[in-house]
Design a protein around this motif. Sequence first.
Motif, short mmCIF file in Angstrom:
data_model
loop_
_atom_site.label_atom_id
_atom_site.label_comp_id
_atom_site.label_asym_id
_atom_site.label_seq_id
_atom_site.Cartn_x
_atom_site.Cartn_y
_atom_site.Cartn_z
N MET A 18 0.81 -1.21 0.00
CA MET A 18 0.00 0.00 0.00
C MET A 18 0.85 1.27 0.00
SD MET A 18 -3.33 -0.65 0.01
CE MET A 18 -4.16 0.69 0.86
N MET A 19 2.12 1.16 0.32
CA MET A 19 2.97 2.35 0.39
C MET A 19 3.11 2.97 -1.00
SD MET A 19 6.03 1.51 3.05
CE MET A 19 6.73 3.12 2.70
N SER A 20 2.71 4.23 -1.12
CA SER A 20 2.67 4.87 -2.43
C SER A 20 4.04 5.15 -3.01
CB SER A 20 1.89 6.19 -2.33
OG SER A 20 2.50 7.05 -1.36
N ASN A 21 5.08 5.19 -2.14
CA ASN A 21 6.41 5.50 -2.67
C ASN A 21 7.16 4.27 -3.16
OD1 ASN A 21 6.64 4.52 -0.05
ND2 ASN A 21 8.53 5.65 0.35
N LEU A 22 6.56 3.08 -3.09
CA LEU A 22 7.20 1.90 -3.65
C LEU A 22 7.19 1.96 -5.17
CD1 LEU A 22 5.88 -1.02 -1.39
CD2 LEU A 22 8.10 0.12 -1.30
N ALA A 23 6.01 2.16 -5.73
CA ALA A 23 5.84 2.28 -7.18
C ALA A 23 4.47 2.88 -7.43
CB ALA A 23 5.98 0.93 -7.88
N ALA A 24 4.38 3.72 -8.43
CA ALA A 24 3.15 4.49 -8.66
C ALA A 24 1.93 3.61 -8.90
CB ALA A 24 3.37 5.44 -9.83
N GLU A 25 2.08 2.53 -9.65
CA GLU A 25 0.94 1.71 -10.06
C GLU A 25 0.66 0.53 -9.13
OE1 GLU A 25 -0.91 2.73 -12.49
OE2 GLU A 25 0.45 4.40 -12.90
N LEU A 26 1.52 0.37 -8.11
CA LEU A 26 1.41 -0.83 -7.28
C LEU A 26 0.26 -0.75 -6.29
CD1 LEU A 26 2.82 -3.55 -6.91
CD2 LEU A 26 4.29 -2.49 -5.19
N LYS A 27 -0.09 0.45 -5.87
CA LYS A 27 -1.08 0.61 -4.81
C LYS A 27 -2.45 0.08 -5.22
CE LYS A 27 -2.74 3.93 -1.40
NZ LYS A 27 -2.62 5.31 -0.87
N GLN A 28 -2.82 0.21 -6.50
CA GLN A 28 -4.13 -0.27 -6.92
C GLN A 28 -4.24 -1.79 -6.78
OE1 GLN A 28 -3.85 1.17 -11.04
NE2 GLN A 28 -4.02 -0.95 -11.73
N HIS A 29 -3.11 -2.50 -6.96
CA HIS A 29 -3.13 -3.95 -6.77
C HIS A 29 -3.21 -4.29 -5.28
CE1 HIS A 29 -2.30 -4.81 -10.99
NE2 HIS A 29 -1.42 -3.82 -10.96
N ALA A 30 -2.59 -3.46 -4.44
CA ALA A 30 -2.71 -3.66 -3.00
C ALA A 30 -4.14 -3.46 -2.53
CB ALA A 30 -1.78 -2.70 -2.26
N LEU A 59 20.07 4.01 1.12
CA LEU A 59 20.39 4.87 2.25
C LEU A 59 19.26 5.01 3.25
CD1 LEU A 59 22.29 7.72 0.35
CD2 LEU A 59 23.27 5.79 1.59
N LEU A 60 18.30 4.10 3.25
CA LEU A 60 17.19 4.18 4.19
C LEU A 60 17.42 3.26 5.37
CD1 LEU A 60 14.14 4.29 1.76
CD2 LEU A 60 15.13 6.19 3.04
N GLN A 61 16.65 3.47 6.45
CA GLN A 61 16.74 2.63 7.63
C GLN A 61 16.21 1.23 7.32
OE1 GLN A 61 14.49 4.75 10.59
NE2 GLN A 61 16.20 6.09 11.12
N VAL A 62 16.64 0.28 8.14
CA VAL A 62 16.25 -1.12 7.95
C VAL A 62 14.74 -1.27 7.94
CG1 VAL A 62 16.30 -3.41 9.00
CG2 VAL A 62 18.40 -2.06 8.87
N GLU A 63 14.06 -0.55 8.85
CA GLU A 63 12.60 -0.67 8.93
C GLU A 63 11.93 -0.25 7.63
OE1 GLU A 63 14.54 0.69 11.11
OE2 GLU A 63 14.25 -0.41 12.99
N VAL A 64 12.50 0.73 6.94
CA VAL A 64 11.93 1.19 5.67
C VAL A 64 12.30 0.22 4.55
CG1 VAL A 64 11.86 3.08 3.99
CG2 VAL A 64 12.00 3.58 6.44
N LEU A 65 13.52 -0.27 4.58
CA LEU A 65 13.95 -1.22 3.55
C LEU A 65 13.08 -2.48 3.55
CD1 LEU A 65 17.85 -1.03 3.88
CD2 LEU A 65 16.44 -0.16 2.00
N GLU A 66 12.55 -2.81 4.70
CA GLU A 66 11.70 -4.00 4.82
C GLU A 66 10.52 -3.94 3.85
OE1 GLU A 66 9.72 -6.63 8.42
OE2 GLU A 66 9.99 -4.46 8.67
N TYR A 67 9.94 -2.76 3.69
CA TYR A 67 8.81 -2.61 2.78
C TYR A 67 9.22 -2.89 1.34
CZ TYR A 67 6.31 -0.41 6.66
OH TYR A 67 5.69 -0.17 7.86
N PHE A 68 10.36 -2.36 0.95
CA PHE A 68 10.85 -2.58 -0.41
C PHE A 68 11.19 -4.06 -0.63
CE2 PHE A 68 11.39 1.92 0.19
CZ PHE A 68 11.16 2.47 -1.06
#
Length: 459
Positions: A18-30, A59-68
Amino acid sequence: AMKRVALLVDSKLAACLMMSNLAAELKQHAVTLYEVGKIPHESLDDFLAAAAAVERPSLLQVEVLEYFDHAIALRRAVSALRAACAPRPLDIVRTEPMRALEIQIRYRVLSRGYAMLISMAPLISPAETVFTAGCDVAHVGPLSPPLVSPWLCLYVFAVGRCGPPALFLRRGSRLRAIPRVLRRTSHLFLSPWPGEALVTRTGTALLLLNEMLLHAPVLLYPFDPSPSRTVNVPFPSSSHASPSPTSSCASPSAAAVSLSTAAVAARRTTTAATLTPDEPSDAATKAESAAAAEAGTSPEAGTSTPDERPRAEPRADGCAAPPDAIQRAESLIRALALDETFGFVRLLRLPADPSDDEAKERWVPTSVHLGLPLFELPLCDAVCDAIVERRLLEEAAAHRQTVRIQALLERLSLFIAGAGGKEELGAVGGSALERLDEGGCFSPSHDLFFDGTELQWWQ
């Protein structure tokens, strides 16, 4: 219509998408995954195209990298599974709506639409796990609640004759202090049943443990959350090495026999020196300080890390496990007769016993997870490669895997009956296991202690 293959994912993975900053078109599939409960095969091309835009930042924190990492792992897994299960269609199915169905309705839905289920490993909670012990669909994952309970940890320790020292305490028990044998690391792993497991600092664990014991039995053992002290080893291995003649693992049947009620009763007591609940040892204090320094925190901070799911860490070496850890994991999987299934073993590098001058650090298993890991990219890739290489999604292979996991469940039920003093559970199977466990019938009737090689009653 041809029956499909379902990849079962939990709400946490769906939330990551659901995170919008992963990819623009991915949220609709979520959104589809949340509202409909699945991303069907017909939409997977569009999903993969959207997920292809997800790139792991540096360069992001581990908690953020988890989403990616979750999104990238899911993309890679879907690509691999579609190739491996062709010509059967593949759906991504969220477990929560399926789990909300009454058991028999759930089984009918699954039997009508699917030939095979693959659970992500581990799922965020037993409450989101789809159990299928009474269903005729092949399933690589937990067939029944005992396979995600503390009992499986104890069984793994007993079969391998190797593990961290551990206590499984009955609900209502209380400790005046954490026993010395459990204070060899900076943290403790606490696993209530039912409930969410967590990691907490050894020095502040007593209050939390006693609070948990008011509501549920709890398994606890030494743990170190530092990335260098834990490793995940995938199975099946890409190598086909023969079993080591020096392996200390018992056979599954031998473990079931040796841990009967009579055998456990013969070991009701433990040495007072081993379990003395006195002041924290110097070794435990040093271990806690070292771990805190590595994590950049204060030993007095008292923070806790929820659930056992390992967090994805940036590793330049591709998360390569040490040879002795790999050997230990492969020996355990052979002993559990799970070498034709897939998943991963989590191991802890256990500090040497400070009371034994000749003792050395060693890798010990802490858990076995059946299914497809979607939290650590190299681990996910390794399991996907094994699925494709060994054709584990073909019909005959899928049937063999289910038979192996069912056999593990049967042996685990006998183990619970013997070690837990619940002889009446030995013949229980199918959906009855799920109903019984929801009623709390798998609570131990005795406090149990694993000393590193053997299981015994603790008084």
